[in-house]
Enzyme design. Structure first.
Site, PDB file in Angstrom:
ATOM      1  N   ARG A  30       0.855  -1.191   0.000  1.00 22.22           N
ATOM      2  CA  ARG A  30       0.000   0.000   0.000  1.00 22.22           C
ATOM      3  C   ARG A  30       0.897   1.248   0.000  1.00 22.22           C
ATOM      4  O   ARG A  30       1.921   1.274   0.668  1.00 22.22           O
ATOM      5  CB  ARG A  30      -0.890   0.020   1.237  1.00 22.22           C
ATOM      6  CG  ARG A  30      -1.856  -1.125   1.286  1.00 22.22           C
ATOM      7  CD  ARG A  30      -2.759  -1.055   2.526  1.00 22.22           C
ATOM      8  NE  ARG A  30      -3.401  -2.336   2.745  1.00 22.22           N
ATOM      9  CZ  ARG A  30      -4.411  -2.810   2.031  1.00 22.22           C
ATOM     10  NH1 ARG A  30      -4.904  -2.082   1.049  1.00 22.22           N
ATOM     11  NH2 ARG A  30      -4.937  -3.991   2.286  1.00 22.22           N
ATOM     12  N   ASP A  31       0.486   2.268  -0.734  1.00 26.15           N
ATOM     13  CA  ASP A  31       1.221   3.531  -0.727  1.00 26.15           C
ATOM     14  C   ASP A  31       1.003   4.210   0.626  1.00 26.15           C
ATOM     15  O   ASP A  31      -0.118   4.240   1.130  1.00 26.15           O
ATOM     16  CB  ASP A  31       0.730   4.431  -1.860  1.00 26.15           C
ATOM     17  CG  ASP A  31       1.667   5.598  -2.106  1.00 26.15           C
ATOM     18  OD1 ASP A  31       1.749   6.483  -1.222  1.00 26.15           O
ATOM     19  OD2 ASP A  31       2.315   5.631  -3.158  1.00 26.15           O
ATOM     20  N   ILE A  32       2.072   4.735   1.226  1.00 26.69           N
ATOM     21  CA  ILE A  32       1.943   5.360   2.546  1.00 26.69           C
ATOM     22  C   ILE A  32       1.324   6.755   2.475  1.00 26.69           C
ATOM     23  O   ILE A  32       0.935   7.309   3.493  1.00 26.69           O
ATOM     24  CB  ILE A  32       3.280   5.395   3.318  1.00 26.69           C
ATOM     25  CG1 ILE A  32       4.325   6.213   2.567  1.00 26.69           C
ATOM     26  CG2 ILE A  32       3.773   3.990   3.601  1.00 26.69           C
ATOM     27  CD1 ILE A  32       5.583   6.467   3.379  1.00 26.69           C
ATOM     28  N   ASN A  87       5.736   7.035 -12.787  1.00 23.66           N
ATOM     29  CA  ASN A  87       6.416   8.329 -12.835  1.00 23.66           C
ATOM     30  C   ASN A  87       7.838   8.078 -13.331  1.00 23.66           C
ATOM     31  O   ASN A  87       8.523   7.195 -12.828  1.00 23.66           O
ATOM     32  CB  ASN A  87       6.443   8.974 -11.453  1.00 23.66           C
ATOM     33  CG  ASN A  87       5.057   9.277 -10.928  1.00 23.66           C
ATOM     34  OD1 ASN A  87       4.148   9.565 -11.685  1.00 23.66           O
ATOM     35  ND2 ASN A  87       4.884   9.191  -9.628  1.00 23.66           N
ATOM     36  N   VAL A  96      11.461   7.805  -5.940  1.00 17.57           N
ATOM     37  CA  VAL A  96      12.217   6.579  -5.680  1.00 17.57           C
ATOM     38  C   VAL A  96      12.630   6.029  -7.034  1.00 17.57           C
ATOM     39  O   VAL A  96      11.773   5.723  -7.868  1.00 17.57           O
ATOM     40  CB  VAL A  96      11.376   5.535  -4.903  1.00 17.57           C
ATOM     41  CG1 VAL A  96      12.180   4.250  -4.702  1.00 17.57           C
ATOM     42  CG2 VAL A  96      10.916   6.100  -3.568  1.00 17.57           C
ATOM     43  N   HIS A 100       8.498   1.427 -10.293  1.00 15.99           N
ATOM     44  CA  HIS A 100       7.319   0.938  -9.600  1.00 15.99           C
ATOM     45  C   HIS A 100       6.084   1.566 -10.241  1.00 15.99           C
ATOM     46  O   HIS A 100       6.139   2.654 -10.788  1.00 15.99           O
ATOM     47  CB  HIS A 100       7.359   1.256  -8.100  1.00 15.99           C
ATOM     48  CG  HIS A 100       7.506   2.706  -7.784  1.00 15.99           C
ATOM     49  ND1 HIS A 100       8.691   3.397  -7.941  1.00 15.99           N
ATOM     50  CD2 HIS A 100       6.605   3.604  -7.324  1.00 15.99           C
ATOM     51  CE1 HIS A 100       8.525   4.656  -7.579  1.00 15.99           C
ATOM     52  NE2 HIS A 100       7.257   4.819  -7.207  1.00 15.99           N
ATOM     53  N   HIS A 102       2.049   2.729  -9.795  1.00 17.57           N
ATOM     54  CA  HIS A 102       0.990   3.125  -8.870  1.00 17.57           C
ATOM     55  C   HIS A 102      -0.326   2.595  -9.427  1.00 17.57           C
ATOM     56  O   HIS A 102      -0.688   2.906 -10.570  1.00 17.57           O
ATOM     57  CB  HIS A 102       0.904   4.651  -8.763  1.00 17.57           C
ATOM     58  CG  HIS A 102       2.121   5.279  -8.172  1.00 17.57           C
ATOM     59  ND1 HIS A 102       2.167   5.685  -6.855  1.00 17.57           N
ATOM     60  CD2 HIS A 102       3.333   5.565  -8.709  1.00 17.57           C
ATOM     61  CE1 HIS A 102       3.360   6.204  -6.607  1.00 17.57           C
ATOM     62  NE2 HIS A 102       4.087   6.140  -7.722  1.00 17.57           N
TER      63      HIS A 102
END
Length: 115
Positions: A30-32, A87, A96, A100, A102
């Site tokens: 999960r994205d923080i 991104n 980062v 990855h 999203h």
């Protein structure tokens, strides 16, 4: 990469995070800082590629695996519809530099980035 990314450190258990899905070559968390009702990250276990352009050129099968995992997650955590965002570069919001994706879902409307 000279220093391990946060994602490599999560996978190694050095940084706490719940891995919500995993394949042989990828995992999801999960994205923080969620930008939508459902905001998950799909990450290759290897930190070889900094962005999706490098990944597509170097390992298109792994890119396909990330998309497949994103699809499975959207089916499990939402209604199956999702937005997939990579991104690429700091001016596009990449912070980062370990590729990855999203996965955003949950009542998104056209022309919105998140909820």
């Amino acid at each position: 990469m000279s220093e391990s990314s946060i994602f490599t450190r999560i996978l190694a258990g050095e940084v706490p995070s719940e891995i919500i899905a995993e394949t042989e070559n990828a995992f999801a968390i999960r994205d923080i800082h969620p930008q939508a009702p459902v905001h998950l990250l799909v990450i290759p276990k290897s930190d070889e590629y900094r962005n999706v352009v490098e990944l597509a050129a170097g390992d298109p099968d792994l890119l396909g695996e990330l998309v497949g995992l994103a699809n499975s997650l959207a089916a499990e955590h939402a209604d199956g519809d999702f937005r997939l965002i990579f991104n690429t570069g700091p001016n596009a919001g990449q912070t980062v530099f370990h590729v990855h994706a999203h996965v955003l879902a949950g009542g998104l409307k056209e022309k919105t980035l998140g909820a």
